[in-house]
Enzyme design. Sequence first.
Site, PDB file in Angstrom:
ATOM      1  N   GLU A 162      36.125  42.947  46.864  1.00 25.89           N
ATOM      2  CA  GLU A 162      36.847  43.701  45.816  1.00 25.89           C
ATOM      3  C   GLU A 162      37.254  44.917  46.357  1.00 25.89           C
ATOM      4  O   GLU A 162      38.510  45.218  46.178  1.00 25.89           O
ATOM      5  CB  GLU A 162      36.676  43.810  44.525  1.00 25.89           C
ATOM      6  CG  GLU A 162      36.533  42.326  43.659  1.00 25.89           C
ATOM      7  CD  GLU A 162      35.357  41.368  43.894  1.00 25.89           C
ATOM      8  OE1 GLU A 162      34.424  42.072  44.569  1.00 25.89           O
ATOM      9  OE2 GLU A 162      35.121  40.495  43.341  1.00 25.89           O
ATOM     10  N   HIS A 209      32.671  38.674  31.962  1.00 22.38           N
ATOM     11  CA  HIS A 209      33.978  38.180  32.004  1.00 22.38           C
ATOM     12  C   HIS A 209      34.849  38.363  30.858  1.00 22.38           C
ATOM     13  O   HIS A 209      36.201  37.814  30.799  1.00 22.38           O
ATOM     14  CB  HIS A 209      33.873  36.451  32.318  1.00 22.38           C
ATOM     15  CG  HIS A 209      33.316  35.843  33.144  1.00 22.38           C
ATOM     16  ND1 HIS A 209      32.410  36.022  34.117  1.00 22.38           N
ATOM     17  CD2 HIS A 209      34.173  35.099  34.397  1.00 22.38           C
ATOM     18  CE1 HIS A 209      32.347  35.595  35.215  1.00 22.38           C
ATOM     19  NE2 HIS A 209      33.404  35.088  35.556  1.00 22.38           N
TER      20      HIS A 209
END
Lengths: 344, 326
Positions: free
Chosen positions: B60, B129
């Site tokens: 990322e 999440h």
Amino acid sequence: MLDYEGNLLDTNIPDIANNQQQLIKLYQSMVSTRLFDKKATLLQRRGQLGTYSSSLGQEAIGATIGCLMHDEDVLFNYYREYAAQFMRGVKMSEILLYWGGNEQGMNFQKARHDFPICIPIASQVPQAVGAAYAMQLRKQQRVAVCVLGDGATSKGDFYEAINAAGIWNLPIIFVINNNRWAISLPQDKQTHAQTLAQKAIAAGIAGEQVDGNDTIALYCRLKKALEKARSGAGATIIEALTYRLCDHTTADDASHYRNQQEVQENWHYEPIQRLKYYLIKQGYWSNADEEKLYSQSQEKVETAVKEYLNTPEQSPESMFDYLYETLPDTLVEQRNSIMVKEPK
Amino acid sequence: MADVTMLDAINMGLRTEMAADSNVVLLGEDIGVNGGVFRATAGLQNTFGKQRVIDTPLSETLIAGMAIGMAAEGLKPVVEIQFMGFIYATFDQIINHASRLRNRTRGRLTCPLVLRAPFGGGIHAPEHHSESTEALLAHIPGLRVVIPSSPSRAYGLLLAAIRDPDPVIFLEPKRIYRMFKQQVQDNAEALPLDVCFVLTEGTDVTLVSWGAMIHETLAAAEQLATNGINAEVIDVATIKPLDMNTILESVAKTGHCVIVHEAAKTCGVGAEIAAQLAEQGLMSLFAPVERVTGFDTVMPLFKLEQKYMPSVVRIIAAVTRSLKNA
């Protein structure tokens, strides 16, 4: 290739060793960068500059990078390779403005595509990969050159970036200025790896170590890596071994953690005198040349200092003026409030 | 005109802008061959090729940093971070660089990137999440933070985000990715950034929300209407920079304000709206500002997530409290 007395050790003599003009250009750049460093440090001590990070003893790396890059290449620099920036047309006064607290110092008038100095360690490395990707996508014959320190090779950003450079075979070179000290941490506490160059193996790209105080060796290795990247043959890591003869920055006192004797010993290996001995031995350089160079470089530095000190301060509202292309309505009031003159 | 979900609308927007502007590139994890874990980029690699729809390694920080280098070189990168829970690894790049590249170079280098990430709870996803941490990014000068709440606004706002010359964080409420369909015309027309959308007009109370919570807020407004209470529902859409004028105008009319967001209460964007109402709209208010939000707790695993998220019942209770002070 060069020993400490400036003797060429290699029997296979590279072209650069006989290129008087280019060697002198490199030498001039290194000397003027050293004088600049000395002056900048002095300005900081006098309260005329903020914190400053010197490149003392490491000038050959920047000079060689700057000398070999093409104008259209892009430099992603951390905070020591001033010689590279100067070679690429960044003004000494711009570097002073930056460390003097004025953002205009990052608005380079030349080298317009180069990134400004990067402070958060290793964060410039993924950015350089992105630029290299853009160059490859557009089929340009350009190279991204990313310079980082030894400490930066311990950061995840570095690993993520070299890994990606390998996957896409990008036109990029990573130059590690291994000056042996990341503020107070010596290399053996930074990594158990024998070399920093060997980290390239994990990324499947080329990696090599070079004496970063040997201008001729540096020139040969960097030239080859740049040509390789430009020809589409992929990325290279070059670990340039040097030594930080200065403190980390003007805010640091290395005597807390570093043996002064080690510093003294390393003065013996520094790059400027080594190249000077060679130039003299080759008959490329005289005492008169040396005197002239020092006085001209000093003058250049003084002119830059004057330009820096005479640059008007930015207006307070400039804080708002480059935040977005168009200032959002919600910030207009804040901007107006800063423009109101306070009553005396 | 097509009847599409929010995911379809995002895909359509990306496709349209990639066709119109060869500088637009997509990068992220599993977005190419796989078409993204939610399928937002499905089929795009087939059309635009592997070089423009880039399957990146699982990195990322790299992805965000690359986008900055690309943007400064004149590309218009659109990043996908798979879930907001994985966005934090990009913060060094986004906060230290993307948000300030224009400013620190006095406009010499710019950073026209879009960083997309699905966020919010309600789909029984694994740990990490389901959080809504938009306020972290809304705090950062130099960024725009945009959150669509319907297929048509997802399409129009995404086009605007890609065309914007500055970095935009585009947070997609994944609970409503496939919740409902809407007629969306693929006409390449962007919606304006930096403004709120008034979804229903009303005179009795102002309900301010964004993202998936717009769904509950509209449902609450409908129920209130059956009791003769006319709620004005405002979709903030761009939470940074915040269009307070629309909210202030509404509150001047209704005198009551309830802010609804899924994120934790403390230092949420609702706190900023309430503070600005106190600064600029206090005299219009007949009652204290109410906030209906997620709790100041760790987002629970999915067995409890419905208890965490604001419900229609909680919204109506807040409106009732507010109107008691009329």
